[in-house]
Scaffold this active site. Structure first.
Site, PDB file in Angstrom:
ATOM      1  N   CYS A   1       3.449   8.144   1.640  1.00  0.00           N
ATOM      2  CA  CYS A   1       4.103   7.079   2.400  1.00  0.00           C
ATOM      3  C   CYS A   1       4.067   5.814   1.546  1.00  0.00           C
ATOM      4  O   CYS A   1       2.999   5.388   1.110  1.00  0.00           O
ATOM      5  CB  CYS A   1       3.310   6.887   3.699  1.00  0.00           C
ATOM      6  SG  CYS A   1       3.841   5.476   4.658  1.00  0.00           S
TER       7      CYS A   1
ATOM      8  N   GLU B   1       0.801  -1.211   0.000  1.00  0.00           N
ATOM      9  CA  GLU B   1       0.000   0.000   0.000  1.00  0.00           C
ATOM     10  C   GLU B   1       0.836   1.264   0.000  1.00  0.00           C
ATOM     11  O   GLU B   1       2.002   1.259   0.393  1.00  0.00           O
ATOM     12  CB  GLU B   1      -0.913   0.010   1.216  1.00  0.00           C
ATOM     13  CG  GLU B   1      -0.118   0.099   2.485  1.00  0.00           C
ATOM     14  CD  GLU B   1      -0.924  -0.241   3.723  1.00  0.00           C
ATOM     15  OE1 GLU B   1      -1.963  -0.884   3.603  1.00  0.00           O
ATOM     16  OE2 GLU B   1      -0.482   0.146   4.799  1.00  0.00           O
TER      17      GLU B   1
ATOM     18  N   CYS C   1       0.434   1.792   9.006  1.00  0.00           N
ATOM     19  CA  CYS C   1       1.334   0.799   8.457  1.00  0.00           C
ATOM     20  C   CYS C   1       0.701  -0.594   8.323  1.00  0.00           C
ATOM     21  O   CYS C   1       0.367  -1.218   9.315  1.00  0.00           O
ATOM     22  CB  CYS C   1       2.535   0.742   9.390  1.00  0.00           C
ATOM     23  SG  CYS C   1       3.775  -0.459   9.014  1.00  0.00           S
TER      24      CYS C   1
ATOM     25  N   CYS D   1       7.201  -8.324   6.091  1.00  0.00           N
ATOM     26  CA  CYS D   1       8.446  -7.866   6.721  1.00  0.00           C
ATOM     27  C   CYS D   1       8.984  -8.979   7.607  1.00  0.00           C
ATOM     28  O   CYS D   1       8.215  -9.663   8.288  1.00  0.00           O
ATOM     29  CB  CYS D   1       8.175  -6.616   7.558  1.00  0.00           C
ATOM     30  SG  CYS D   1       9.661  -5.916   8.302  1.00  0.00           S
TER      31      CYS D   1
ATOM     32  N   CYS E   1       2.991  -4.381  14.933  1.00  0.00           N
ATOM     33  CA  CYS E   1       2.867  -3.998  13.517  1.00  0.00           C
ATOM     34  C   CYS E   1       2.142  -5.075  12.731  1.00  0.00           C
ATOM     35  O   CYS E   1       2.561  -6.238  12.746  1.00  0.00           O
ATOM     36  CB  CYS E   1       4.261  -3.768  12.943  1.00  0.00           C
ATOM     37  SG  CYS E   1       4.258  -3.472  11.168  1.00  0.00           S
TER      38      CYS E   1
ATOM     39  N   CYS F   1       7.848  -7.006  14.325  1.00  0.00           N
ATOM     40  CA  CYS F   1       7.547  -6.244  15.543  1.00  0.00           C
ATOM     41  C   CYS F   1       6.111  -6.572  15.978  1.00  0.00           C
ATOM     42  O   CYS F   1       5.205  -6.576  15.137  1.00  0.00           O
ATOM     43  CB  CYS F   1       7.679  -4.744  15.279  1.00  0.00           C
ATOM     44  SG  CYS F   1       9.275  -4.271  14.595  1.00  0.00           S
TER      45      CYS F   1
HETATM   46  N1  SAH Z   1      10.217  -0.979   8.787  1.00  0.00           N
HETATM   47  C1  SAH Z   1      10.438   0.404   8.951  1.00  0.00           C
HETATM   48  C2  SAH Z   1       9.515   1.251   8.124  1.00  0.00           C
HETATM   49  C3  SAH Z   1       8.081   0.832   8.028  1.00  0.00           C
HETATM   50  S1  SAH Z   1       7.165   0.904   9.544  1.00  0.00           S
HETATM   51  C4  SAH Z   1      10.398   0.801  10.399  1.00  0.00           C
HETATM   52  O1  SAH Z   1       9.995  -0.018  11.226  1.00  0.00           O
HETATM   53  O2  SAH Z   1      10.789   1.926  10.701  1.00  0.00           O
HETATM   54  C5  SAH Z   1       6.940   2.664   9.681  1.00  0.00           C
HETATM   55  C6  SAH Z   1       6.515   3.139  11.043  1.00  0.00           C
HETATM   56  O3  SAH Z   1       5.183   2.699  11.347  1.00  0.00           O
HETATM   57  C7  SAH Z   1       7.416   2.614  12.139  1.00  0.00           C
HETATM   58  O4  SAH Z   1       7.869   3.620  13.002  1.00  0.00           O
HETATM   59  C8  SAH Z   1       6.503   1.665  12.831  1.00  0.00           C
HETATM   60  O5  SAH Z   1       6.880   1.513  14.138  1.00  0.00           O
HETATM   61  C9  SAH Z   1       5.139   2.302  12.682  1.00  0.00           C
HETATM   62  N2  SAH Z   1       4.047   1.357  12.966  1.00  0.00           N
HETATM   63  C10 SAH Z   1       4.000   0.052  12.715  1.00  0.00           C
HETATM   64  N3  SAH Z   1       2.837  -0.487  13.155  1.00  0.00           N
HETATM   65  C11 SAH Z   1       2.135   0.516  13.708  1.00  0.00           C
HETATM   66  C12 SAH Z   1       0.875   0.588  14.359  1.00  0.00           C
HETATM   67  N4  SAH Z   1       0.097  -0.484  14.507  1.00  0.00           N
HETATM   68  N5  SAH Z   1       0.473   1.794  14.815  1.00  0.00           N
HETATM   69  C13 SAH Z   1       1.251   2.882  14.653  1.00  0.00           C
HETATM   70  N6  SAH Z   1       2.454   2.876  14.052  1.00  0.00           N
HETATM   71  C14 SAH Z   1       2.905   1.705  13.582  1.00  0.00           C
HETATM   72 FE1  SF4 Z   2       8.754  -4.425   9.828  1.00  0.00          FE
HETATM   73 FE2  SF4 Z   2       6.558  -3.343  10.843  1.00  0.00          FE
HETATM   74 FE3  SF4 Z   2       8.717  -3.689  12.390  1.00  0.00          FE
HETATM   75 FE4  SF4 Z   2       8.745  -1.802  10.432  1.00  0.00          FE
HETATM   76  S1  SF4 Z   2       7.444  -1.838  12.241  1.00  0.00           S
HETATM   77  S2  SF4 Z   2      10.347  -3.306  10.919  1.00  0.00           S
HETATM   78  S3  SF4 Z   2       7.462  -2.854   8.882  1.00  0.00           S
HETATM   79  S4  SF4 Z   2       7.485  -5.334  11.422  1.00  0.00           S
END
Ligand code: SAH
Ligand code: SF4
Length: 385
Positions: A108, A95, A355, A115, A122, A119
């Protein structure tokens, strides 16, 4: 007879395009013209490229294509946020989200389908890893969004709502790699896309307005600093290794001390004189005064700004967003220590514009429309069932 795949011009660097055109006896300026047609003018047909010789155009049509992944869904939020879901095959979706603000328009974009970092807060992480996107697929998100927004602008100018359309909100001035995936784990393809974003014959964006967000892939942060320094955001999310090991599992490989040292090395090349630390606010997990105190110690080691992100909940995570009052207090603690701190506005909530969220939902298409409040959504296009 051998059938070769057409070359997708969207993914070619300036040098590759010059080489390709050179093979047909074309001069480098022809490659520049072609690059401007593809990226600046968003052409998708060689017939439109009227200032190129007819013979050159037919060679292009025979050997090349300009191809973005098909858009399966486009959504608009009531706050102007727009979101596109691209079908990248084998049941994978990625997306891009456009966020208009008074003084800028931010797109964005995604770098991977899924991924590996996983995390727990996420939804992209929950999907597992499917594959890296190609440069063409990464830049294709910008190509497509720009075309759509420009077409809208055009119709607003000629249409009845000419006065009502505030121009700056329709233009992409900033790109952030904060969509799905870890950009620095798809380094080569991301680098190709970044170079096109900065190229004056393609998108001509300023380095300060292109941001890579990383969970902390230390060796690749060093490479990015040398190869193509753009603004850097680091997903910190925790102020000590014990908690960060859980929230950002990559921390087990590259712990905080290593990450902070890499941030300082990056700053020697960076177009901005600070790193943005992203910090997701999770109720009772990383949002106490003690966490704020530990963060202040970290902030003293790197020139940085903090961006606090209210967590966007999704069912499988079992986590909760910190209450707004806690986020405010946490921000105040950091600001009292002299750290520039912003709290990210939640945008496009009605279309799940965080995200990885829609791509997560879409695997369960049957219920998507029940979960998203449809009065707020204009679903423009749904080509595939
Ligand atoms: N992988 C990279 C970039 C993509 S994620 C990274 O982790 O930085 C981009 C941002 O979205 C990151 O700061 C991540 O922590 C945030 N993010 C992921 N899941 C989220 C959620 N459920 N609510 C708010 N922010 C989120
Ligand atoms: Fe991957 Fe989501 Fe963690 Fe970014 S926040 S590194 S997209 S799992």
């Amino acid at each position: 007879m051998s059938i070769t795949e057409p070359i997708n011009l969207l993914g070619l660097s300036a040098t590759e395009l010059t080489d390709l055109v050179g093979q047909w006896g074309g001069k480098p300026f022809r490659a520049k013209q072609l690059q401007r047609w593809v990226h600046q003018r968003g052409a998708d047909s060689f017939d439109d490229m009227t200032d190129l010789a007819r013979e050159f155009r037919s060679q292009l049509a025979e050997h090349c294509s300009i191809q973005v992944p098909p858009v399966s869904i486009e959504q608009r939020s009531t706050d102007g946020t727009r979101k596109w879901l691209f079908d990248v095959g084998k049941n994978n979706a990625i997306e891009a989200v456009f966020i208009p603000e008074d003084d800028r328009g931010t797109l964005c974009i995604s770098s991977q389908a899924g991924c590996t970092v996983a995390c727990p807060f996420c939804s992209t992480g929950y999907q597992g890893f499917n594959r890296n996107l190609t440069t063409a697929e990464i830049i294709g998100q910008l190509w497509h969004a720009r075309r759509v927004l420009q077409a809208d602008l055009q119709s607003a100018r000629t249409g009845a709502d000419a006065q009502a359309a505030p121009e700056p909100t329709r233009v992409i001035s900033n790109v952030v790699m904060m969509g799905m995936g870890e950009p620095l784990l798809n380094y080569d393809q991301v680098l190709g896309a970044l170079r096109l974003m900065l190229d004056d014959n393609a998108y001509g964006l300023s380095r300060r307005r292109v941001t890579v967000s990383t969970s902390g892939v230390v060796p690749m942060m060093d490479r990015l600093g040398r190869d193509c320094p753009v603004a850097l955001a680091v997903s910190l999310h925790a102020p000590n290794d014990a908690l960060r090991d859980r929230l950002v599992p990559l921390n087990r490989k590259h712990p905080l001390a290593e990450l902070l040292a890499a941030c300082n090395r990056y700053l020697e090349h960076a177009p901005r004189d600070f790193i943005t630390f992203e910090y997701i606010m999770l109720d009772g997990v990383n949002d106490t005064d003690q966490h704020a105190r530990e963060l202040i110690t970290i902030a003293q080691q790197v020139r940085c700004k903090f961006n606090l992100i209210p967590f966007n909940p999704f069912p499988q995570s079992g986590l909760k967003r910190s209450p707004a009052a806690r986020v405010r207090l946490f921000a105040q603690r950091l600001m009292d220590a002299g750290i520039v701190t912003t709290v990210r506005k939640t945008r496009g909530d009605d279309i799940a514009a965080a995200c990885g969220q829609l791509a997560g939902d879409v695997k369960d298409r049957t219920r998507i429309n029940q979960r998203l409040p449809d009065r707020a959504i204009i679903e423009i296009k749904q080509e595939r069932g």
